[in-house]
Design a protein around this motif. Structure first.
Motif, PDB file in Angstrom:
ATOM      1  N   ARG A 176       0.827  -1.205   0.000  1.00  0.00           N
ATOM      2  CA  ARG A 176       0.000   0.000   0.000  1.00  0.00           C
ATOM      3  C   ARG A 176       0.863   1.258   0.000  1.00  0.00           C
ATOM      4  O   ARG A 176       0.579   2.227  -0.700  1.00  0.00           O
ATOM      5  CB  ARG A 176      -0.922  -0.020   1.210  1.00  0.00           C
ATOM      6  N   PHE A 179       2.190   1.710  -3.453  1.00  0.00           N
ATOM      7  CA  PHE A 179       1.178   2.316  -4.339  1.00  0.00           C
ATOM      8  C   PHE A 179       1.016   3.806  -4.031  1.00  0.00           C
ATOM      9  O   PHE A 179       0.865   4.615  -4.947  1.00  0.00           O
ATOM     10  CB  PHE A 179      -0.162   1.583  -4.214  1.00  0.00           C
ATOM     11  N   THR A 186      -5.443   3.470  -2.902  1.00  0.00           N
ATOM     12  CA  THR A 186      -6.011   2.117  -2.892  1.00  0.00           C
ATOM     13  C   THR A 186      -6.922   1.948  -1.684  1.00  0.00           C
ATOM     14  O   THR A 186      -6.685   2.536  -0.627  1.00  0.00           O
ATOM     15  CB  THR A 186      -4.903   1.041  -2.798  1.00  0.00           C
ATOM     16  N   LEU A 216      -6.116  -4.996  -2.771  1.00  0.00           N
ATOM     17  CA  LEU A 216      -5.886  -3.559  -2.841  1.00  0.00           C
ATOM     18  C   LEU A 216      -6.550  -3.111  -4.134  1.00  0.00           C
ATOM     19  O   LEU A 216      -6.159  -3.570  -5.214  1.00  0.00           O
ATOM     20  CB  LEU A 216      -4.384  -3.243  -2.863  1.00  0.00           C
ATOM     21  N   ARG A 217      -7.573  -2.277  -3.988  1.00  0.00           N
ATOM     22  CA  ARG A 217      -8.337  -1.887  -5.179  1.00  0.00           C
ATOM     23  C   ARG A 217      -8.080  -0.437  -5.541  1.00  0.00           C
ATOM     24  O   ARG A 217      -7.924   0.412  -4.659  1.00  0.00           O
ATOM     25  CB  ARG A 217      -9.837  -2.075  -4.928  1.00  0.00           C
ATOM     26  N   ALA A 218      -8.059  -0.192  -6.841  1.00  0.00           N
ATOM     27  CA  ALA A 218      -7.850   1.180  -7.314  1.00  0.00           C
ATOM     28  C   ALA A 218      -8.782   1.441  -8.489  1.00  0.00           C
ATOM     29  O   ALA A 218      -9.286   0.505  -9.122  1.00  0.00           O
ATOM     30  CB  ALA A 218      -6.394   1.368  -7.747  1.00  0.00           C
ATOM     31  N   ALA A 225     -13.844   0.321  -8.762  1.00  0.00           N
ATOM     32  CA  ALA A 225     -12.474  -0.040  -8.399  1.00  0.00           C
ATOM     33  C   ALA A 225     -12.216  -1.517  -8.686  1.00  0.00           C
ATOM     34  O   ALA A 225     -13.093  -2.353  -8.502  1.00  0.00           O
ATOM     35  CB  ALA A 225     -12.246   0.257  -6.927  1.00  0.00           C
ATOM     36  N   ALA A 266      -4.266   1.671 -13.876  1.00  0.00           N
ATOM     37  CA  ALA A 266      -4.574   2.558 -12.740  1.00  0.00           C
ATOM     38  C   ALA A 266      -3.683   3.803 -12.776  1.00  0.00           C
ATOM     39  O   ALA A 266      -4.131   4.912 -12.472  1.00  0.00           O
ATOM     40  CB  ALA A 266      -4.384   1.799 -11.422  1.00  0.00           C
TER      41      ALA A 266
END
Ligand code: ATP
Ligand code: ZN
Length: 293
Positions: A176, A179, A186, A216-218, A225, A266
């Motif tokens: 995280r 990112f 995220t 972990l979504r984006a 996401a 992303a």
């Protein structure tokens, strides 16, 4: 100024990447390997196909029959093939009516090649391995980022029941932060695998309850996401199947997976389609020129 593009082909979910897109993938690869290194990670190159019998033993066929890409070949002799061709020419019979399922299938996740490497071993200390592979999943939708052929970098941890979940948690935090450094916001979500049919009813609830899978979504610019990375704790599932031990106990395993094309999508959604215009800190972190962090 070259925009990073995933160029669609005539089949949904199969795209060709241009050089600007691929340069970002190269940057992601070295950056991920950079932060995996301190753990004495063993790196492997794995092929995009895997033993069908192995996936059958692992239960992949029961859980995800809809996603598995099987490979079929013609194993007949010349005479048979002549008959197939004649029927094809005479009345348009399909050329593939006599294809036979082969002993390999398209690899659906990179980590399946790694657990067998330590099968029947007793590990004196936890082992960390990494590999990247072209994976295939017969995805049913053609939304952006839901590819059928995509690359997955995975890091696998094999160790004791205390070590492995702690490693998984630390990885989530570390990924995280990484990112964040790439300017990607995220969300961290408990998730379940996309089990098919009855497997969903039986396997998804315990996986969610025990928080075995995190994503972990984006935002990929689609308004919804998608997971750009995930971390899975398998408890002693693979340790048992492959007879891997730590001391007297069956080993536990976890894997952390990064979807490389999705991460680039992303980045494009966050910073625009031209990597040359991305913030200097992001370019630096990806070795594209600019200031590193
Ligand atoms: P397993 O427990 O089977 O090893 P996994 O964690 O390796 O599962 P997923 O979580 O399903 O596999 O996928 C890992 C990552 O791969 C996802 O977070 C995502 O970034 C990427 N990914 C998965 N499916 C696709 C797809 N259809 N197109 C592009 N990227 C994908
Ligand atoms: Zn995995």
């Amino acid at each position: 100024m070259l925009a990073a593009s995933l160029i669609p082909t005539e089949v949904p979910g199969v795209g060709v990447l241009n050089s600007a897109f691929e340069a970002v993938v190269d940057g992601l690869r070295s950056s991920i390997l950079g932060f995996a290194e301190p753990e004495d990670t063993q790196a492997f190159h794995v092929p995009p196909v895997i033993s069908r019998a192995l996936l059958e033993r692992l239960g992949y066929v029961d859980a995800f029959p809809n996603l598995l890409g099987t490979l079929h070949t013609f194993v007949g002799d010349n005479r048979r093939w002549r008959a197939v061709q004649a029927a094809r020419l005479a009345d348009g019979a399909p050329w593939h009516s006599e294809q036979t399922i082969s002993d390999v299938v398209a690899l659906p996740a990179t980590c399946y090649h790694l657990y067998p490497l330590v099968a029947h071993q007793t590990l004196a200390q936890p082992v960390t391995m990494t590999a990247e592979a072209s994976c295939y999943r017969h995805e049913g939708s053609s939304e952006l980022g839901r590819l059928r052929s995509f690359r997955m970098r995975e890091v696998v941890r094999i160790g004791g029941p205390d070590d492995v979940p702690a490693w998984r948690d630390e990885w989530l935090t570390r990924a995280r932060t990484w990112f964040d450094g790439l300017g990607l916001k995220t969300s961290v979500e408990v998730a379940t695998d996309p089990f098919f049919g009855d497997a969903a009813r039986m396997m998804a609830p315990p996986q969610r309850q025990e928080e075995l899978k995190w994503e972990l979504r984006a935002d990929l610019g689609t308004g919804q996401a998608q997971a750009i990375a995930s971390a899975n704790y398998h408890k002693d599932h693979f340790g048992g199947l492959f007879d891997i031990r730590t001391g007297g106990d069956v080993a536990h395993t976890a894997c952390a997976a990064f979807g490389l094309e999705r991460i680039v999508l992303a980045l494009i959604a966050a910073h625009g389609e031209s990597p040359e215009r991305w913030p200097a800190s992001v370019r630096g972190a990806l070795g594209l020129g600019g200031t590193g962090r």
